[in-house]
Design an enzyme around this catalytic site. Sequence first.
Site, PDB file in Angstrom:
ATOM      1  N   HIS A  41      -3.406   4.904   0.336  1.00  0.00           N
ATOM      2  CA  HIS A  41      -4.596   4.032   0.706  1.00  0.00           C
ATOM      3  C   HIS A  41      -4.807   4.210   2.180  1.00  0.00           C
ATOM      4  CE1 HIS A  41      -4.555   2.463  -3.164  1.00  0.00           C
ATOM      5  NE2 HIS A  41      -3.453   1.697  -3.049  1.00  0.00           N
ATOM      6  N   ASP A  78      -3.987   5.605  -9.363  1.00  0.00           N
ATOM      7  CA  ASP A  78      -3.285   4.207  -8.956  1.00  0.00           C
ATOM      8  C   ASP A  78      -3.432   3.259 -10.370  1.00  0.00           C
ATOM      9  OD1 ASP A  78      -2.596   2.130  -7.675  1.00  0.00           O
ATOM     10  OD2 ASP A  78      -4.212   1.897  -6.293  1.00  0.00           O
TER      11      ASP A  78
END
Length: 454
Positions: free
Chosen positions: A271, A322
Amino acid sequence: MTAGPTTVWFQEALLEDGWVPDVRLTLADGLIARIETNVRREAGEASHGVAVPGLCNLHSHAFQRGMAGLAEVAGPVSDNFWTWREAMYRFVDRLTPEDNAAIAAFAFAEMLEAGFTRVGEFHYLHNDLDGTPFRDPAEMIHGIVAAAAASGIALTLLPVFYAHSQFGGAAPAPGQRRFVMGLEAFEQLVEAGRRAVARLPDPLVGVAPHSLRAVSPEELRVVARLGDGPIHIHAAEQTKEVDDCVAWSGARPVEWLLANADVDRRWCLIHATHMTGSETAGLAASGAVAGLCPVTEANLGDGVFPTADYLAAGGAFGIGTDSNVLIDAAGELRALEYAQRLSRRARNVLAGEPGVSTGGRLFRGALAGGAQALGGASGLEVGAPADLVALDAGHPTLAMKRGDAVLDSWIFACRHSPVMAVWRRGRQVVAEGRHVERPALERRYREVLGRLLA
């Protein structure tokens, strides 16, 4: 008995040196044994449209595919990552090792159908339902390995160390009981994981300190020294995380890591959404990979990664799915570019310079960064694993397209995926757009969800 060499002919292929027409690949013992260019197809020879290398999915929590779509109803308070996390805790409370294996196998099959040929499984589901350790520390890992074997995807296993609920060593919350363990138990888990993956072709095992809020500085140092494989860590996904890190240490998460950890090419910061300009430049200069998951980041309302500035500074990146709310390699790259267009009110932001294909730059960047982050191969060349994706040249959106225009059309203009065939280490695992074992894997997946969601 080992199968003999096979050949596959393609109208066009993206090789290490660029796009080449009329290509024959000879596959033998799971590798690309020979590449012939500008050759005619032989009678009866298997043929396909456009060949591209398989991508690496550098960040996956496979079990979360089972809860896709279950967190899209607004609650009584403002929804954000933290309210989504509570829904995830409730789902994980019910998963047995068998459930986890079935969900992972189906998710991995979908990844192959999307054009991913290797997955980095950020695996933090370690303990039994009540939080007690299994007799075999790798009990849940065995399910991930079985799922990789059943689907055929290449696996980079990333066992997660998770010890605390908040910065400063706070005790874990009840919802985290299936994740937490001490350092000694984690070392045993990593070793057990290495033994478990040994039966797979070209596996890799790294380590994943979950985040700065979940590990102490000393624990981070210990975990990072376990082996010489990849090191993955969540960082700066949410503004609350940034604020809490500053309150704890006086520094922002990426800032703290760059100053206190030996961040280099082995590292992948997942991220890294909320960075200052100096953090962005520092991360790019470190040689680490930014692990970007644009579809999940949008779904969770995380924010927008400073991709244009990061790439301008020479930063490496890869993409991951994810939470697996939607498994779509092209969709991840499209979301990455579109977030920049919306933020900057401009087009073709990530192309970098005039005359450059946006899709081409995104695909090549994700290919190289993903391979670095997971230890996989990064292209179609002699001696490399035969991990390749065939796009349907007859797809109407790809009609009359050549070279990078194929990638632009796949990423930005295809309503239905043009991925028709996928080979993983020379074994064809996707045909006619569907995984060859999809019926059985989907049936098990449906049975598990039928029980969990009843």
